[in-house]
Design an enzyme around this catalytic site. Structure first.
Site, PDB file in Angstrom:
ATOM      1  N   ASP A  38      15.224  -0.204  18.794  1.00 14.62           N
ATOM      2  CA  ASP A  38      14.163   0.740  18.531  1.00 14.62           C
ATOM      3  C   ASP A  38      14.020   0.420  16.970  1.00 14.62           C
ATOM      4  O   ASP A  38      12.881   1.028  16.520  1.00 14.62           O
ATOM      5  CB  ASP A  38      14.682   2.488  18.441  1.00 14.62           C
ATOM      6  N   ARG A  95      -1.887   0.726  -4.158  1.00 14.37           N
ATOM      7  CA  ARG A  95      -3.206   0.676  -4.063  1.00 14.37           C
ATOM      8  C   ARG A  95      -3.582   2.201  -4.113  1.00 14.37           C
ATOM      9  O   ARG A  95      -4.497   2.601  -4.153  1.00 14.37           O
ATOM     10  CB  ARG A  95      -4.333  -0.124  -3.237  1.00 14.37           C
ATOM     11  N   HIS A 128      -2.269  -2.872  -9.253  1.00 15.48           N
ATOM     12  CA  HIS A 128      -3.365  -2.921  -8.934  1.00 15.48           C
ATOM     13  C   HIS A 128      -3.913  -1.972 -10.468  1.00 15.48           C
ATOM     14  O   HIS A 128      -4.638  -1.997 -10.894  1.00 15.48           O
ATOM     15  CB  HIS A 128      -3.832  -2.390  -7.822  1.00 15.48           C
ATOM     16  N   ASP A 165     -14.396  -8.773  -8.199  1.00 18.84           N
ATOM     17  CA  ASP A 165     -14.545  -7.543  -8.431  1.00 18.84           C
ATOM     18  C   ASP A 165     -13.891  -7.786 -10.611  1.00 18.84           C
ATOM     19  O   ASP A 165     -13.224  -7.361 -11.127  1.00 18.84           O
ATOM     20  CB  ASP A 165     -14.963  -6.541  -8.219  1.00 18.84           C
ATOM     21  N   LYS A 188     -18.660  -5.643  -6.927  1.00 20.19           N
ATOM     22  CA  LYS A 188     -18.187  -5.608  -5.458  1.00 20.19           C
ATOM     23  C   LYS A 188     -18.117  -4.640  -5.072  1.00 20.19           C
ATOM     24  O   LYS A 188     -17.464  -3.105  -5.672  1.00 20.19           O
ATOM     25  CB  LYS A 188     -16.812  -6.402  -4.561  1.00 20.19           C
ATOM     26  N   ARG A 190     -16.809  -1.881  -2.303  1.00 17.13           N
ATOM     27  CA  ARG A 190     -16.016  -1.246  -0.332  1.00 17.13           C
ATOM     28  C   ARG A 190     -17.124  -0.492   0.531  1.00 17.13           C
ATOM     29  O   ARG A 190     -17.365  -0.063   0.064  1.00 17.13           O
ATOM     30  CB  ARG A 190     -14.756  -1.507  -0.111  1.00 17.13           C
TER      31      ARG A 190
END
Ligand code: R5P
Length: 288
Positions: A38, A95, A128, A165, A188, A190
């Site tokens: 499983d 992030r 990040h 970016d 950049k 998104r």
């Protein structure tokens, strides 16, 4: 000091143990051959860690590795470790570092709360947004993985380091300080999980060799868009360099736009060409 490596970071754990001349504790990840049908996780420490300072090394990506990390941390504590240092080379969920919309989980903090149940301190790499570490319930430090990229790029005949970016400018500049190469950046936007738009900008790259430097390559959409822009401006050679190479979905097809792809061993992949073991070994030593 003893080192325990989770299944996704076993190569790196061995390398860090070598750097520190510390003992690597073997772990079994299967109770029966083939694991649980499983897909539940299983861990068993195969040596004693009673009274030891243990360094647990495991990236929290993909999701099953988060569970495995928590099982290992709990097993290490139950076995009587004196101190437990978490080394999370790639901090999955990092992030989602704020509440962008009402009702969202701040996932980076959620994961940290669970890590803090058993761990005393945390080292992670090229987050990040390293500021999020200040909100964690345990002492947490960000270690840079960029020097490892710099070591590789120094001998890769690169004329320019390009950040795709604004968030990546610091990575391109840090790598540039090692390679002695100038850096530039794109802007950049998104559009969705797979699509980004880059504001056209004259880069002066005709006939040049350029490395795009970023923290993460996930789908490769960002790199592909930046590489296309570089090609259209006459770049001779395009290299993609990242600390964390996730390479999900169409990443391999997207990366065909590049002549070379470099990633570190925070996430092991066919593009792993440099190790961050020296960076983590130094950071572990510095903890005292
Ligand atoms: C986001 O800003 C990050 O720095 C990366 O640029 C991003 O995660 C890359 O994602 P993808 O490879 O899917 O474009």
């Amino acid at each position: 000091m003893k080192i325990v490596g989770g299944s996704t970071s076993s190569h790196l754990a061995k390398a860090i143990a070598r750097e520190l001349t510390a003992t690597l504790v073997e772990v079994s990840f299967e109770k029966h051959q083939g694991g649980f049908p499983d897909q539940e996780q299983y861990v068993r420490l195969l040596a004693s860690v009673t009274g030891d300072h243990v360094v647990l090394i495991q990236s929290t990506h993909p999701d099953a590795r988060v569970v495995e990390f928590l099982l290992l941390a709990d097993a290490i504590r139950d076995a009587g470790a004196r101190r437990l240092t978490a080394v999370i080379p790639y901090y999955g969920y990092g992030r989602q570092d704020k509440r962008f919309l009402d009702g969202e989980a701040v996932s980076a903090k959620t994961i940290a709360k669970h890590i803090a149940v058993d761990c005393d301190e945390l080292l992670t790499m090229t987050m990040h947004n390293p500021e999020i570490l200040k909100t964690f319930p345990i002492r947490a430090h960000d270690v840079s993985g960029v020097p490892a990229l710099g070591r590789y790029l120094k001998s890769a005949d690169v004329d320019l380091l390009l950040a795709p970016d604004e968030n990546a400018i610091r990575f391109a500049e840090e790598a540039g300080a090692i390679t002695g190469t100038p850096s530039d950046h794109l802007e950049k936007e998104r559009i969705d999980s797979y699509t980004v738009r880059i504001t056209p900008k004259k880069l002066g790259v005709k006939g040049k060799s350029v490395a795009i430097v970023d923290d993460v390559i996930s789908t490769g959409g960002t790199i592909a868009t930046a590489a296309k822009e570089l090609r259209s401006q006459g770049a001779r050679r395009v290299i993609a360099a990242c600390v964390h190479g996730l390479f999900v979905d169409n990443a391999e097809a997207n990366l065909e736009a590049c002549d070379d792809v470099i990633a570190t061993d925070t996430v092991q992949s066919p593009h792993t060409k440099v190790s961050v073991a020296p960076e983590f070994a130094a950071a572990i030593r510095a903890l005292g």
